[in-house]
Design an enzyme around this catalytic site. Structure first.
Site, PDB file in Angstrom:
ATOM      1  N   ASP A 123       0.817  -1.211   0.000  1.00  0.00           N
ATOM      2  CA  ASP A 123       0.000   0.000   0.000  1.00  0.00           C
ATOM      3  C   ASP A 123       0.856   1.268   0.000  1.00  0.00           C
ATOM      4  O   ASP A 123       2.014   1.264   0.428  1.00  0.00           O
ATOM      5  CB  ASP A 123      -0.896   0.035   1.236  1.00  0.00           C
ATOM      6  N   HIS A 182       3.542  -2.469   3.144  1.00  0.00           N
ATOM      7  CA  HIS A 182       3.587  -1.089   2.657  1.00  0.00           C
ATOM      8  C   HIS A 182       4.923  -0.833   1.968  1.00  0.00           C
ATOM      9  O   HIS A 182       5.966  -1.292   2.437  1.00  0.00           O
ATOM     10  CB  HIS A 182       3.417  -0.086   3.813  1.00  0.00           C
TER      11      HIS A 182
END
Length: 713
Positions: A88, A240
């Protein structure tokens, strides 16, 4: 061409200025939206309790959700021994390439949920992700928390991201993951509403089975432990590749992938794992919109950086200016104190010239104050420049000794001054406006610096008489700061650009040397003073020579006065531009005085509208505490500067309370005057004289008693 000729002032520049400010504000707002609206830290507090009423239709579902128009949820889970690594918040120029290198080294593929604004900033990384066999999903345009945003903005976030990815990769994303999401069991009813809207826009919602919480940076072992599925189960794993230091994430991948591959796991994209159709080719319209969005975002970012640099430069220049002013003020104060210890001397007859055009409101008070001077020999010459209100008759009816009236047809102030100079008997000339009241000792103190044969002119200290009300107080503070900081600095640096028309003394030889007062500009006092300096004469400041003048009583009159001053100053600067390359005194005027005027009275005011635009941007997007701190700091500095100037002038501190309110209306009026004057100068137009309507405010000024120190002989 006569200065009295009036042309219609151009109006188009106001429309252009308004459009420019709107474009600047729009650009800053776009950058603020991208940089601040959905930035990390603007979402929910994930360290606390974010629970809410659960969405029953999602509880227990798989991580990949299809929600139809009726709200029915169909979910899918990963096949056995299949891992869909998802990343992400990217793309990130530092961490995304490192993660791609790890994936390539282990022949693994993943799904990247990318932020649209980041895709616009680094389109080459988005293309690399696709080129290396990975897929891209939508993570909104500004990393916005969709649960807490209105429906129109949710749709905008998804549309902008779709266009950004389409422009960068040529494909339209199907998968979407809302920022700050986690597992299906953590979805609240409010979050479910946002998921339904995203699904209704044609997306499949991808949540997660295993949330590594690597954004907390818990350590490599902790990340790996949370990413391991139970037994042989498949899983969507959330990681992430942006939003901070992702070194632990990169290191964890180098541990996790070989471990699970040794157990028979494969690492693939969400779409490949579930046999979903590949992302469709983007339409030409989507690509065009995406490219336009990227250019707009890049332009707004560049604009923001440029304006920030401009703000920093302006603040730095203003700080340097203030430091120089304060140092010079201290030097000048010591000079004045040494001079004050010497007794005042009689320097010979003084002729006071008062040009007057329709000055019936104040002329009697002006003439009486001059006659009441404690200087032993003063003659007063009132030059009536074709007045229509009986100004000359008022003076004649006073029947004061030593006062003469000279009448002439209306020819303008410079002509009236030259007429008075021609009729004057003294070798020392004091030029006074018809709305000025002198203190009894002002003439004597004003002429004292002329003891130095190198001094050709002396500026006195003009004070605002009508200082009641906000407008009066603002002008009072402006005069005090200008006379007690600017003029002291100019005196020390020997580049005084203006002896004000309200109160100034001149050596007749200096006046003759420059051919009298010129009528070529509207700022005859500035033009005259610059000519004296270029001729080799010194111009100094006498702060203890005080006169009272009437300031404009309305914004309309203030506009007219300052417009004429500003335009005339520009004319004078252009006329004397050769002083920039001249030696000695003329060079000091050019390289110090003209450079100062150009920078602080023209260039910075022209940029002042940007400050207001930047202020609106700050109120909309920057932390309120930061904006308040900057404003308070700036205001306190202004108040401290004004307080010091008031102290130097022996004035009370009472008007300081009005200073913060100068930021509204008054400051805008001042920079709009500079903009209008600049436009008029560039188009080569001429400005007519604007006469201010007098109210007689100076007539009520009380005078201090005579000290009796100055006697003849």
């Amino acid at each position: 061409m006569s200065l009295h000729v009036r042309r219609r002032a151009p109006r188009a520049h106001w429309v252009l200025l308004t459009l420019l400010m709107l474009v600047l504000l729009g650009g800053l707002c776009l950058n603020g939206y991208v940089s601040h609206a959905g930035a990390e830290g603007d979402g929910p507090d994930l360290t606390g309790d974010t629970s809410g009423p659960a969405a029953d239709t999602v509880t227990g579902a798989g991580p990949v959700l299809r929600i139809d128009a009726a709200g029915t949820v169909a979910s899918r889970t990963m096949p056995r021994r299949t891992i869909a690594l998802t990343f992400d918040d990217g793309p990130d120029p530092q961490w995304t390439p490192k993660i791609l290198e790890v994936l390539a080294r282990h022949r693994a593929h993943a799904t990247f949920f990318q932020v649209g604004s980041q895709v616009n900033a680094h389109p080459e990384l988005a293309r690399r992700v696709v080129a290396e066999g990975h897929e891209i999903g939508s993570h909104t345009f500004s990393h916005a928390w969709l649960t807490d945003t209105p429906g129109w903005r949710r749709g905008l976030e998804l549309t902008l991201t779709r266009n950004a990815i389409a422009a960068a990769t040529g494909r339209t994303p199907v998968l979407v993951r809302p920022p700050y999401s986690s597992t299906p069991d953590a979805v609240t009813a409010a979050e479910y509403t946002a998921l339904r809207q995203a699904a209704g826009a044609g997306h499949l919602v991808v949540l997660t089975d295993l949330d590594t919480e690597d954004w907390r940076r818990p350590g490599v072992e902790a990340i790996v432990a949370k990413a391991r599925p139970a037994k042989d189960a498949g899983a969507v794993v959330m990681l992430h590749d942006s939003g901070g230091d992702r070194a632990q994430t990169v290191a964890a991948l180098d541990v996790l992938i070989p471990q699970l591959q040794a157990r028979g796991y494969r690492f693939t994209t969400v779409s490949a794992a579930l046999a979903l159709p590949p992302a469709a080719e983007a339409s030409a319209a989507q690509r065009i919109r995406g490219h336009a969005l990227r250019w707009a975002q890049a332009g707004s970012a560049g604009m923001s950086r440029a304006l920030t640099a401009l703000m920093v430069a302006a603040v730095a220049l203003s700080a340097v200016r203030l430091a120089v002013q304060l140092v010079c003020a201290r030097v000048h104060v010591r000079r004045v104190r040494r001079r004050a210890r010497r007794p005042l001397r009689y320097l010979g007859p003084v002729s006071v010239v008062v040009p007057a055009y329709n000055e019936s409101a104040n002329i009697a008070a002006t003439v009486r104050s001059l006659v009441a001077s404690d200087y032993p020999w003063v003659e007063v010459i009132v030059v009536d420049d074709g007045s229509t209100d009986g100004t000359a008759g008022i003076v004649e009816r006073l029947r004061l000794r030593g006062v003469r009236v000279v009448r002439q047809a209306n020819a303008g102030k410079p002509a009236a001054l030259n007429t008075g100079i021609a009729h004057a008997r003294g070798d020392i000339l004091v030029l006074v406006d018809g709305d000025t009241v002198f203190e009894p000792d002002a003439v004597g103190r004003l002429v004292q610096p002329l003891q130095d044969p190198d001094v050709g002119a002396v500026s006195g200290n003009a004070k605002v008489a009508n200082r009641r009300g906000l407008l009066g107080r603002w002008q009072h503070l402006e005069y005090v700061i200008g006379f007690n900081l600017d003029r002291r600095m100019f005196d020390v640096l020997r580049c005084m650009p203006t002896v004000p028309g309200a109160i100034g003394a001149f050596r007749r030889a200096a006046v003759v040397d420059v051919g009298g007062v010129s009528s070529q500009t509207l700022a005859e006092d500035t033009d005259f003073t610059m000519a004296l300096i270029r001729a080799g004469w010194r111009v100094v400041y006498a702060p203890d020579a005080v006169a009272w003048t009437e300031a404009p009583a309305s914004l309309k009159q203030l506009w007219r006065q300052r417009y004429r001053w500003c335009y005339g100053t520009m004319q004078a600067m252009w006329k004397h531009r050769r002083s920039l390359v001249e030696p000695r005194a003329a060079g000091r005027l050019g390289r110090r005085g003209l450079s100062y005027l150009l920078l602080f009275q023209v260039a910075l005011p022209l940029c002042a509208c940007v400050v207001d635009v930047y202020g609106i941007y700050g109120l909309l997007f920057l932390p309120p505490a930061k904006v308040a701190a900057v404003w308070i700091g700036f205001t306190l500095l202004q108040v401290a500067t004004a307080a010091y100037a008031l102290r130097l002038d022996g004035e009370r501190y009472g008007p300081l309370w009005s200073l913060p309110f100068q930021q509204v209306v008054y400051r805008q009026l001042m920079y709009l005057v500079v903009i209008q004057s600049t436009v008029m100068a560039l188009v080569g137009d001429r400005l007519r004289w604007h006469r201010m309507v007098r109210t007689g405010a100076v007539a009520a000024i009380p005078h201090k008693p005579l000290d009796g120190r100055l006697t003849r002989g």
